[in-house]
Write an enzyme that holds these catalytic residues in place. Structure first.
Site, PDB file in Angstrom:
ATOM      1  N   HIS A  14       0.923  -1.111  -0.035  1.00  0.00           N
ATOM      2  CA  HIS A  14       0.038  -0.127   0.059  1.00  0.00           C
ATOM      3  C   HIS A  14       0.621   1.470   0.142  1.00  0.00           C
ATOM      4  CE1 HIS A  14      -4.200  -1.109   0.657  1.00  0.00           C
ATOM      5  NE2 HIS A  14      -3.661  -2.440   0.907  1.00  0.00           N
TER       6      HIS A  14
ATOM      7  N   LYS B 270      -8.411  14.300   4.295  1.00  0.00           N
ATOM      8  CA  LYS B 270      -7.666  13.001   4.237  1.00  0.00           C
ATOM      9  C   LYS B 270      -6.745  13.027   5.558  1.00  0.00           C
ATOM     10  CE  LYS B 270      -5.907  14.279   0.134  1.00  0.00           C
ATOM     11  NZ  LYS B 270      -6.240  13.229  -0.355  1.00  0.00           N
ATOM     12  N   ARG B 271      -6.061  12.156   5.714  1.00  0.00           N
ATOM     13  CA  ARG B 271      -5.277  12.228   6.971  1.00  0.00           C
ATOM     14  C   ARG B 271      -3.981  13.242   6.855  1.00  0.00           C
ATOM     15  NH1 ARG B 271      -5.269   8.106  11.014  1.00  0.00           N
ATOM     16  NH2 ARG B 271      -3.688   9.129  11.869  1.00  0.00           N
TER      17      ARG B 271
ATOM     18  N   LYS C  35       1.168  14.645   1.744  1.00  0.00           N
ATOM     19  CA  LYS C  35      -0.059  14.743   1.203  1.00  0.00           C
ATOM     20  C   LYS C  35      -0.463  16.525   1.117  1.00  0.00           C
ATOM     21  CE  LYS C  35      -2.925  10.940   2.971  1.00  0.00           C
ATOM     22  NZ  LYS C  35      -3.239  10.270   1.894  1.00  0.00           N
TER      23      LYS C  35
ATOM     24  N   THR D  40      -7.973   7.272  -2.693  1.00  0.00           N
ATOM     25  CA  THR D  40      -9.451   6.866  -3.089  1.00  0.00           C
ATOM     26  C   THR D  40     -10.302   7.993  -2.974  1.00  0.00           C
ATOM     27  OG1 THR D  40      -9.385   5.993  -0.731  1.00  0.00           O
ATOM     28  CG2 THR D  40      -9.146   4.294  -2.514  1.00  0.00           C
TER      29      THR D  40
ATOM     30  N   LYS E  23     -13.733   9.499  -4.877  1.00  0.00           N
ATOM     31  CA  LYS E  23     -15.113   9.624  -4.117  1.00  0.00           C
ATOM     32  C   LYS E  23     -15.629  11.319  -4.619  1.00  0.00           C
ATOM     33  CE  LYS E  23     -13.797   7.217  -0.104  1.00  0.00           C
ATOM     34  NZ  LYS E  23     -12.932   7.803   1.286  1.00  0.00           N
TER      35      LYS E  23
HETATM   36  C1  LIG Z   1     -11.868   7.798   1.578  1.00  0.00           C
HETATM   37  C2  LIG Z   1     -11.463   8.114   2.899  1.00  0.00           C
HETATM   38  C3  LIG Z   1     -10.073   8.383   3.144  1.00  0.00           C
HETATM   39  C4  LIG Z   1      -8.565   8.441   2.123  1.00  0.00           C
HETATM   40  O1  LIG Z   1      -8.614   9.470   1.681  1.00  0.00           O
HETATM   41  P1  LIG Z   1      -7.347   9.734   0.782  1.00  0.00           P
HETATM   42  O2  LIG Z   1      -7.769  11.088   0.133  1.00  0.00           O
HETATM   43  O3  LIG Z   1      -7.339   8.734  -0.382  1.00  0.00           O
HETATM   44  O4  LIG Z   1      -6.204   9.760   1.567  1.00  0.00           O
HETATM   45  C5  LIG Z   1      -9.583   8.657   4.565  1.00  0.00           C
HETATM   46  N1  LIG Z   1     -10.606   8.980   5.431  1.00  0.00           N
HETATM   47  C6  LIG Z   1     -12.012   8.569   5.119  1.00  0.00           C
HETATM   48  C7  LIG Z   1     -12.828   8.715   6.427  1.00  0.00           C
HETATM   49  C8  LIG Z   1     -12.215   8.358   3.854  1.00  0.00           C
HETATM   50  O5  LIG Z   1     -13.633   8.002   3.737  1.00  0.00           O
END
Ligand SMILES: *Cc1c(COP(=O)(O)O)cnc(C)c1O
Length: 810
Positions: free
Chosen positions: A355, A543-544, A549, A651, A655
């Protein structure tokens, strides 16, 4: 059983009284939620049993997805949708005087994951069930999920997430399926005839008790299982006291020490800590999962030789890699297989996903710790390593000088990624660029040895939760335009291309977005007290929080805009609302400083009369799945701005895209595949390419100070971190951020990409000013998002990695 509104209402009243001992008129919303969840569970139970029977009857091969994280989010709404009773329940509750949304929001949220990796596991379970594939999850039932985040004076504060306080309505405890897990102790080798028998005398035995949760397929009667393990004492209290001759106090200590194993999810998605406990967690759920899989296999089969024809185990990142030596151990020590046969079986069962390329996240365990905690498993790892190294020397002698890099045990450490590749039949990355880098860089020698094992499976998201459920307005508009087939076949979203230039459909989609933005604005006001302009661009990064990032790049852009507004009385721009959501690992000081910086910008700008006419900054605390579901539908712009080559896939980007947001992003992870899908006209790409970043990292040649001196704009914002800009809203200084850029030469190339990012942001303003053009891009993004459904990803895994087939249960 209920099939229409009236039968639901009648059944509900009856159940309510039976469960609560009072009539519904005296009920609380909490009791209504629990009664409803009980009824939904009961509705799913026969299907659950039926699915298990049919999968066994048909000898369907099954995959068990081993993951230390499942970031599930709430179930009620999705379960109602899957059981096709959503409308009648919603209407029935209304007749009973309850608001459906209020009730669903009482469900505690199982946040048993950190971020993308855990959410991926949850999307995969959803797709497996929806596609009628026999696939189940295996994990830990953490007593506390990921911490709750509060922001106090700009600082992140962590609170425990006691999600089980009022019970988990979806789980079933299966005491009868409990298994024992052994830790520590010593190994005895007994010669019995001409066979060497290995006996492990552990010094700690833990009982793993499974809690099963139904994973309900979308309107197909399939109900798969997520099995989460709880750690308990194997002896009841009296037996323990009897056996140990200990005191009551000793007993409590013993129980507490065992319960610790399933107490907490580690709140860090890149590194590991609390090492011994973490290792215990890994072995605990892996050994339990394998034991329970074998128990069910051996009910129908005598020989384990064909195990790989009936079961696949998928290893989600390196955390469950101990599954490889553990299956070897069971096959040899408990079932008498010789090494070669056990090794063949093990490799046929195991597959592995990598990952991340971040060095700090590639797990290595001290040999000494493994030896102490898992003495027999360690012996097996050593033997795997011995045979592997011999193979290298005999068949790949030119790799001898790289032995330290490819060996499973070297420098007194066990390299879990190497063990995973050597002990499985498949290793995949999670986006094309990520897999390519894996093959060319991190794992180039293992790739040379086992080229056929490496493959790519670009991540995906379930369009049922992330579009159908969370964005009903857009879902309706899509169905009106192209019919409902996209729900079952997300690639049919492509039909939207035919109407992407249609003025009336563009207006429809923009109207949906506007209403979703009004909802999001209301939510923001509720959460923060801040009023935002619903006609501004909703520019979102959720995101985290991690340096790679680059939330910092976003924040510096906002800071630069603020300085421009201050300096130029004629300044004007398309109004923007910058929205952030991000948790930082509790021990990650730098990430927490960036949270503080974003909140300082918010305080400074939102209070400023003139600046706040153009820009506002919102930090939503405690970002989680349920919040994410409210955010994506109301977003215009998706910030995916990681340093190229660092984000394996992402991911969140998918979304946003599916919900019609346009991406501003670097050529990193799945952004590249998004760009390929929508075309350059419908995405804002900026910054260094992955190759350029990798060249800087390998050969040097980047000097952040040069950027600072060459661009007045950069100098002004960077100075603003430490020159007292924030004094009017408190004495904020951001020395560590300043130092990361100028003293430590900006590891993540934030300043290098800054100018290019600013330019891309001005292109966003231009396109947004042309609403028809924006609408077309938005439609194209949704239209092209079908390939990012996790149904596509899971179909690829099912065919090319697991070799499992749909099993209809209808
Ligand atoms: C989709 C999702 C992530 C992943 O987000 P990235 O932008 O791909 O790092 C992290 N936390 C939650 C709650 C999510 O729904």
């Amino acid at each position: 059983m209920f099939t229409d509104k009236q039968s639901f209402v009648d059944a509900f009243k009856e159940r309510f009284i039976a469960l609560n001992g009072k009539s519904i008129e005296d009920g609380t919303e909490q009791e209504v939620y629990q009664t409803l969840a009980t009824m939904v569970r009961e509705q799913a139970m026969p299907k659950w049993i039926h699915t298990r029977d049919r999968q066994e009857e048909k000898h369907s091969k099954q995959v068990i997805y081993f993951s230390l994280e499942f970031l599930l989010g709430r179930f009620l709404y999705n379960n109602l949708l899957s059981l096709d009773v959503l409308e009648l329940v919603r209407d029935g509750l209304q007749d009973l005087g309850y608001d459906f949304t209020d009730i669903t929001e009482l469900e505690p949220e199982p946040g048993l994951g950190n971020g993308g990796l855990g959410r991926l596991a949850a999307c995969f379970l959803d797709s497996l069930a929806a596609l009628s594939l026999p696939g189940h999850g295996n994990g830990i039932r953490y007593r506390y999920g990921l911490f709750k985040q509060k922001i106090v004076d700009g600082y992140q504060v962590e609170l425990p997430d006691n999600w089980l306080r009022d019970g988990n309505m979806w789980e079933t405890r299966r005491q009868d399926k409990a298994v024992e897990i052994n830790f520590g102790g010593w190994i005895e080798m007994k010669q019995i005839g001409d066979r060497l028998r290995v006996v492990h005398h552990p010094d700690e035995v833990v009982l793993a008790v499974p809690y099963d949760m139904p994973i309900i397929g979308y309107q197909n009667d399939v109900v798969n299982t997520l099995r989460l393990w709880n750690a308990e004492s194997p002896l009841d209290d009296e037996a323990y006291l009897e056996k140990t001759k200990g005191t009551y106090k000793d007993l409590l200590k013993h129980k507490q020490s065992i319960a610790t194993i399933s107490e907490f999810l580690y709140p860090d998605d890149t590194t590991y800590e609390g090492k011994v406990l973490r290792l215990k967690q890994q072995y605990f759920f892996v050994s339990a999962g394998i034991q329970s899989m074998l128990a069910s296999y051996l009910k129908r089969n005598k020989s384990l030789k064909q195990l790989g024809d009936h079961y696949a185990i998928h290893i989600n990142d390196t955390h469950p890699v101990v599954a490889i030596p553990e299956l070897m151990r069971i096959l040899m020590d408990e079932h008498g297989y010789g090494w070669d046969e056990a090794w063949r079986i093990t490799k046929s069962v195991m597959s592995f996903t990598n990952h991340t390329l971040l060095a700090e996240a590639l797990e290595k365990w001290p040999v000494e710790m493994y030896q102490r905690l898992l003495p027999r498993v360690y012996q097996i790892i050593e033997e795997i390593n011995r045979r592997f190294c011999r193979d290298v020397l005999v068949n790949y002698p030119h790799l001898e000088s790289h032995m330290g890099e490819i060996a499973i045990v070297s420098n007194e450490q066990i390299n879990m990624a190497n063990l995973a590749v050597v002990g499985s039949h498949s290793t995949n990355g999670v986006a094309q660029i990520h897999t390519d880098i894996l093959k060319q860089r991190e794992m180039r020698y293992l790739y040379e040895m086992f080229p056929l094992r490496f493959n790519n499976k670009t991540n995906g998201i379930t369009h049922r939760r992330w579009l159908l459920k969370s964005n009903p307005r857009l879902s309706d508009a899509i169905t009106e335009a192209i019919g409902p087939s996209w729900v079952e076949h997300p690639n049919d979203l492509e039909k939207l291309m035919d109407v992407s230039k249609d003025r009336s459909f563009q207006e429809r989609v923009m109207d949906v977005k506007q209403q979703n933005k009004l909802d999001l604005a209301a939510y923001i006001q509720e959460e923060t007290g801040e009023k935002v302009d619903p006609h501004s661009i909703f520019d979102v990064q959720v995101k985290r929080l991690h340096a790679y990032k680059r939330q910092l790049l976003n924040a510096l852009h906002i800071h630069a805009l603020y300085l421009k507004i201050q300096a130029d009385p004629t300044f004007t721009m398309v109004p923007r609302t910058f929205i952030f959501g991000a948790k930082a690992a509790p021990g990650y000081y730098y990430a927490k400083e960036i949270i503080r910086y974003i909140n300082a910008l918010a305080t400074l700008i939102n209070k400023d009369k003139r600046a706040s006419q153009f820009i506002k900054v919102i930090f939503l605390e405690n970002y989680r799945v349920s919040m994410a579901e409210r955010i994506f539908p109301g977003s215009d712009l998706s910030e995916q701005i990681s340093t190229a080559s660092y984000e394996a896939s992402g991911t969140g980007n998918m979304k946003f895209m599916m919900n019609g947001a346009l991406t501003i992003g670097t050529l990193d992870g799945a952004n590249i595949e998004i760009r390929d899908a929508v075309g350059d006209d419908h995405i804002f790409i900026f910054g260094l390419s992955p190759q350029e970043v990798m060249n800087y990292k390998k050969f040097g040649g980047y000097h952040a100070a040069e950027m600072y001196h060459a661009h007045q704009e950069i100098k002004d914002v960077v100075d603003g971190l430490v020159n007292g800009t924030f004094d009017k809203v408190g004495e904020y200084q951001f020395q560590s951020i300043f130092d990361s850029l100028l003293v430590y030469n900006d590891d993540f190339l934030v300043l290098k990409d800054f100018v290019s990012y600013m330019r891309a942001q001005r292109r966003v303003d231009e396109v947004f000013s042309d609403q028809a053009r924006w609408a077309e891009s938005s439609i194209v993004n949704t239209a092209k998002s079908g390939i990012f459904s996790s149904d596509r990803t899971i179909t690829e895994y099912a065919n090319a990695v697991w070799n499992i087939k749909p099993t209809s249960v209808k």
